[in-house]
Scaffold this motif. Structure first.
Motif, mmCIF file in Angstrom:
data_model
loop_
_atom_site.group_PDB
_atom_site.id
_atom_site.type_symbol
_atom_site.label_atom_id
_atom_site.label_comp_id
_atom_site.label_asym_id
_atom_site.label_seq_id
_atom_site.Cartn_x
_atom_site.Cartn_y
_atom_site.Cartn_z
ATOM 1 N N GLY A 1 0.799 -1.220 0.000
ATOM 2 C CA GLY A 1 0.000 0.000 0.000
ATOM 3 C C GLY A 1 0.828 1.266 0.000
ATOM 4 O O GLY A 1 0.276 2.370 -0.062
ATOM 5 N N ASP A 2 2.131 1.126 0.064
ATOM 6 C CA ASP A 2 3.041 2.266 0.066
ATOM 7 C C ASP A 2 3.361 2.626 -1.391
ATOM 8 O O ASP A 2 4.204 2.000 -2.037
ATOM 9 C CB ASP A 2 4.315 1.909 0.829
ATOM 10 N N ARG A 3 2.698 3.648 -1.941
ATOM 11 C CA ARG A 3 2.806 3.963 -3.374
ATOM 12 C C ARG A 3 4.223 4.353 -3.768
ATOM 13 O O ARG A 3 4.713 3.948 -4.827
ATOM 14 C CB ARG A 3 1.843 5.101 -3.723
ATOM 15 N N VAL A 4 4.888 5.145 -2.934
ATOM 16 C CA VAL A 4 6.253 5.563 -3.268
ATOM 17 C C VAL A 4 7.157 4.351 -3.377
ATOM 18 O O VAL A 4 7.929 4.207 -4.338
ATOM 19 C CB VAL A 4 6.799 6.546 -2.213
ATOM 20 N N PHE A 5 7.048 3.449 -2.406
ATOM 21 C CA PHE A 5 7.897 2.264 -2.413
ATOM 22 C C PHE A 5 7.628 1.404 -3.641
ATOM 23 O O PHE A 5 8.560 0.891 -4.272
ATOM 24 C CB PHE A 5 7.687 1.450 -1.139
ATOM 25 N N ILE A 6 6.362 1.228 -4.001
ATOM 26 C CA ILE A 6 6.016 0.380 -5.146
ATOM 27 C C ILE A 6 6.555 0.968 -6.439
ATOM 28 O O ILE A 6 7.103 0.243 -7.287
ATOM 29 C CB ILE A 6 4.484 0.186 -5.234
ATOM 30 N N TYR A 7 6.458 2.286 -6.620
ATOM 31 C CA TYR A 7 7.031 2.908 -7.818
ATOM 32 C C TYR A 7 8.549 2.761 -7.859
ATOM 33 O O TYR A 7 9.139 2.499 -8.913
ATOM 34 C CB TYR A 7 6.645 4.391 -7.883
ATOM 35 N N VAL A 8 9.185 2.939 -6.697
ATOM 36 C CA VAL A 8 10.634 2.757 -6.636
ATOM 37 C C VAL A 8 10.997 1.317 -6.983
ATOM 38 O O VAL A 8 11.938 1.051 -7.740
ATOM 39 C CB VAL A 8 11.179 3.124 -5.235
ATOM 40 N N LEU A 9 10.231 0.371 -6.441
ATOM 41 C CA LEU A 9 10.481 -1.043 -6.716
ATOM 42 C C LEU A 9 10.339 -1.351 -8.202
ATOM 43 O O LEU A 9 11.201 -2.022 -8.791
ATOM 44 C CB LEU A 9 9.519 -1.908 -5.904
ATOM 45 N N MET A 10 9.271 -0.865 -8.829
ATOM 46 C CA MET A 10 9.073 -1.121 -10.254
ATOM 47 C C MET A 10 10.204 -0.515 -11.075
ATOM 48 O O MET A 10 10.716 -1.139 -12.021
ATOM 49 C CB MET A 10 7.724 -0.533 -10.707
ATOM 50 N N GLY A 11 10.613 0.702 -10.720
ATOM 51 C CA GLY A 11 11.713 1.317 -11.441
ATOM 52 C C GLY A 11 13.011 0.555 -11.274
ATOM 53 O O GLY A 11 13.777 0.375 -12.227
ATOM 54 N N MET A 12 13.260 0.055 -10.043
ATOM 55 C CA MET A 12 14.497 -0.664 -9.767
ATOM 56 C C MET A 12 14.545 -2.010 -10.473
ATOM 57 O O MET A 12 15.627 -2.513 -10.764
ATOM 58 C CB MET A 12 14.673 -0.849 -8.261
ATOM 59 N N ILE A 13 13.391 -2.621 -10.741
ATOM 60 C CA ILE A 13 13.379 -3.881 -11.484
ATOM 61 C C ILE A 13 14.054 -3.686 -12.846
ATOM 62 O O ILE A 13 14.896 -4.494 -13.262
ATOM 63 C CB ILE A 13 11.941 -4.401 -11.663
ATOM 64 N N PHE A 14 13.729 -2.590 -13.521
ATOM 65 C CA PHE A 14 14.323 -2.340 -14.837
ATOM 66 C C PHE A 14 15.761 -1.845 -14.718
ATOM 67 O O PHE A 14 16.592 -2.122 -15.586
ATOM 68 C CB PHE A 14 13.460 -1.350 -15.617
ATOM 69 N N CYS A 15 16.067 -1.115 -13.638
ATOM 70 C CA CYS A 15 17.463 -0.731 -13.397
ATOM 71 C C CYS A 15 18.331 -1.978 -13.229
ATOM 72 O O CYS A 15 19.427 -2.080 -13.795
ATOM 73 C CB CYS A 15 17.567 0.137 -12.145
ATOM 74 N N VAL A 16 17.838 -2.927 -12.450
ATOM 75 C CA VAL A 16 18.575 -4.164 -12.217
ATOM 76 C C VAL A 16 18.612 -5.016 -13.477
ATOM 77 O O VAL A 16 19.581 -5.757 -13.704
ATOM 78 C CB VAL A 16 17.965 -4.942 -11.032
ATOM 79 N N LEU A 17 17.574 -4.921 -14.318
ATOM 80 C CA LEU A 17 17.595 -5.614 -15.605
ATOM 81 C C LEU A 17 18.813 -5.170 -16.415
ATOM 82 O O LEU A 17 19.556 -6.000 -16.955
ATOM 83 C CB LEU A 17 16.309 -5.324 -16.376
ATOM 84 N N GLY A 18 19.033 -3.862 -16.488
ATOM 85 C CA GLY A 18 20.203 -3.359 -17.200
ATOM 86 C C GLY A 18 21.499 -3.785 -16.541
ATOM 87 O O GLY A 18 22.446 -4.216 -17.218
ATOM 88 N N TYR A 19 21.535 -3.677 -15.224
ATOM 89 C CA TYR A 19 22.731 -4.063 -14.479
ATOM 90 C C TYR A 19 23.043 -5.548 -14.656
ATOM 91 O O TYR A 19 24.199 -5.945 -14.790
ATOM 92 C CB TYR A 19 22.524 -3.740 -13.002
ATOM 93 N N GLY A 20 22.007 -6.392 -14.693
ATOM 94 C CA GLY A 20 22.193 -7.836 -14.768
ATOM 95 C C GLY A 20 22.797 -8.306 -16.077
ATOM 96 O O GLY A 20 23.413 -9.376 -16.133
ATOM 97 N N HIS A 21 22.647 -7.514 -17.143
ATOM 98 C CA HIS A 21 23.220 -7.904 -18.434
ATOM 99 C C HIS A 21 24.750 -7.897 -18.408
ATOM 100 O O HIS A 21 25.385 -8.573 -19.218
ATOM 101 C CB HIS A 21 22.721 -6.973 -19.548
ATOM 102 N N PHE A 22 25.337 -7.143 -17.496
ATOM 103 C CA PHE A 22 26.795 -7.046 -17.446
ATOM 104 C C PHE A 22 27.423 -8.396 -17.129
ATOM 105 O O PHE A 22 28.381 -8.814 -17.774
ATOM 106 C CB PHE A 22 27.212 -6.003 -16.405
ATOM 107 N N SER A 23 26.897 -9.082 -16.116
ATOM 108 C CA SER A 23 27.502 -10.351 -15.688
ATOM 109 C C SER A 23 26.900 -11.565 -16.376
ATOM 110 O O SER A 23 27.382 -12.685 -16.171
ATOM 111 C CB SER A 23 27.370 -10.512 -14.163
ATOM 112 N N SER A 24 25.862 -11.388 -17.175
ATOM 113 C CA SER A 24 25.241 -12.534 -17.851
ATOM 114 C C SER A 24 25.384 -12.417 -19.368
ATOM 115 O O SER A 24 26.217 -13.089 -19.981
ATOM 116 C CB SER A 24 23.762 -12.644 -17.454
ATOM 117 N N THR A 25 24.608 -11.528 -19.988
ATOM 118 C CA THR A 25 24.631 -11.396 -21.441
ATOM 119 C C THR A 25 26.008 -10.978 -21.947
ATOM 120 O O THR A 25 26.531 -11.543 -22.916
ATOM 121 C CB THR A 25 23.586 -10.365 -21.905
#
Length: 401
Positions: free
Chosen positions: A213-237
């Motif tokens: 129910g914490d809207r700020v946290f949920i938006y931050v979480l959704m944004g960080m999912i894609f940030c980590v998606l980019g970060y994760g390509h470094f050690s995998s792809t």
């Protein structure tokens, strides 16, 4: 600065120093897992992507529970279980002789990380004065990267891309880390126990509802999912691409240098960047970080020269620092005190990005081939930037508040 350093608890120093050796041990083995599976085990890019992704997949679902359970039964129990479990996992990697065993071991690796990371960060927040938290979180992040400076080079010298010795050494390091934590918890027996009676009454479902129910946290979480998606390509792809590309000779060696440069740039730039970023609204550094990471991915796809790749690493690292150094402070600021561990656990859902990165990268490499580097890295750069609108929404709400 000196006053803040004196306020850091000895147990915090144990976690920070232990992080150096733990990450050194991990980074001389796990980053080479993709290359090891392809080169030694004969795995395809898709099989390798699945094995690498399972660690983050388990982490996505276990991290929330790991942080929550540390609020209930105490940080100490969760930390010790995860550290000694990690030691067993690395021994399992060392003796594995089939791809499915690597799959199981990496799943357990993700479970241990999902328990340890939110719990250790919550413990640091518990025992650190408010005015010293930014310093402590950044010392921990610096410790991570100090370990990564030497880990890949040691792994390369031991032939981590084709040998299991690096896994054995990692297991031994985590045994010593666990023993040191036991000694410190005995010395400071009042720390690391269950937080309070009120927190014990909060059910898992109740905690999930409170945070969702914490809207700020949920938006931050959704944004960080894609940030980590980019970060994760470094050690995998990127690791797979370096091994498969016909235009790059001895990709394992180049990749180890890139890992070390990444850590060196973090150590050199972290505190100046943090000093600048701390003056900005708390979500803005994450947005800038996402822009830098996405830009670096484009460079990796366009330039396969040594200089081009190193420039890409520098841009990537600046983005990494902007995204992750302020993240812990932001979550601690948003979190309700009685659910601090749960909030740090819930942010672990950003590991969905780490799940998607090797799967998407492995699929693109198999479908298009390593020769199509521009197309592949353009796709992953664009998808990595999808988090920016969510972070802008979080910033807008926080500005109004």
């Amino acid at each position: 600065m000196k006053t803040q350093l004196k306020q850091i608890h000895p147990l915090s120093w144990t976690i920070i120093i232990g992080t150096i050796f733990g990450r050194m041990a991990t980074s001389m083995s796990i980053p080479f897992l993709s290359i090891y599976l392809i080169k030694t085990m004969g795995a395809t890019a898709s099989q390798t992507g699945i094995v690498v992704a399972v660690s983050s997949l388990i982490g996505v679902f276990a991290s929330f529970y790991g942080g929550y359970i540390s609020d209930i039964i105490g940080r100490k129990k969760v930390l010790l279980i995860s550290v000694f479990g990690w030691a067993l996992v690395f021994i399992g990697f060392a003796v594995a002789d089939k791809i499915w065993i690597f799959f199981v071991m990496n799943a357990l690796n993700g479970l241990c990380r999902a328990m340890f990371e939110p719990t250790s960060r919550a413990l640091l927040a518990d025992i650190t004065p408010q005015e010293s938290k930014l310093l402590v979180f950044n010392l921990r992040y610096a410790a991570v990267n100090l370990g990564v400076v030497f880990g890949p080079i040691l792994g390369l010298q031991m032939g981590a891309s084709g040998s299991s010795w690096s896994f054995i050494i990692a297991g031994i390091v985590y045994v010593f880390y666990g023993v040191t934590l036991i000694i410190q918890f005995i010395r400071y027996s009042e720390l690391g126990s269950a937080t309070s009676v009120s927190s014990e009454r909060i059910t898992l479902v109740g905690a999930f509802r409170a945070i969702s129910g914490d809207r700020v946290f949920i938006y931050v979480l959704m944004g960080m999912i894609f940030c980590v998606l980019g970060y994760g390509h470094f050690s995998s792809t990127l690791a797979q691409f370096m091994e498969m590309s016909p235009r790059i000779e001895d990709g394992a060696t180049w990749f180890s240098y890139m890992l070390s440069l990444n850590a060196i740039v973090v150590l050199a730039c972290q505190f100046p960047i943090v000093k600048y970023a701390s003056k900005l609204p708390p979500v803005i550094p994450l947005i800038l970080g996402s822009i830098f990471v996405s830009s670096s991915l484009l460079i990796f796809g366009i330039f396969q020269s040594f200089i081009g790749l190193m420039v890409g690493v520098i841009l990537f690292t600046i983005g990494e620092v902007l995204m992750f150094t302020m993240n812990d402070v932001l979550i601690d600021h948003i979190a309700k005190p009685e659910l601090r561990g749960t909030y740090f656990g819930m942010i672990g859902f950003n590991n969905l990005g780490n799940v998607m990165a090797p799967l998407l990268g492995g699929f693109l490499l198999d479908a298009l081939g390593a020769d199509s580097s521009v197309i592949i890295f353009t796709i992953i750069a664009v998808t990595s930037a999808f988090g920016i609108p969510f972070l802008l929404s979080a910033n807008r709400i926080m500005t109004k508040q």
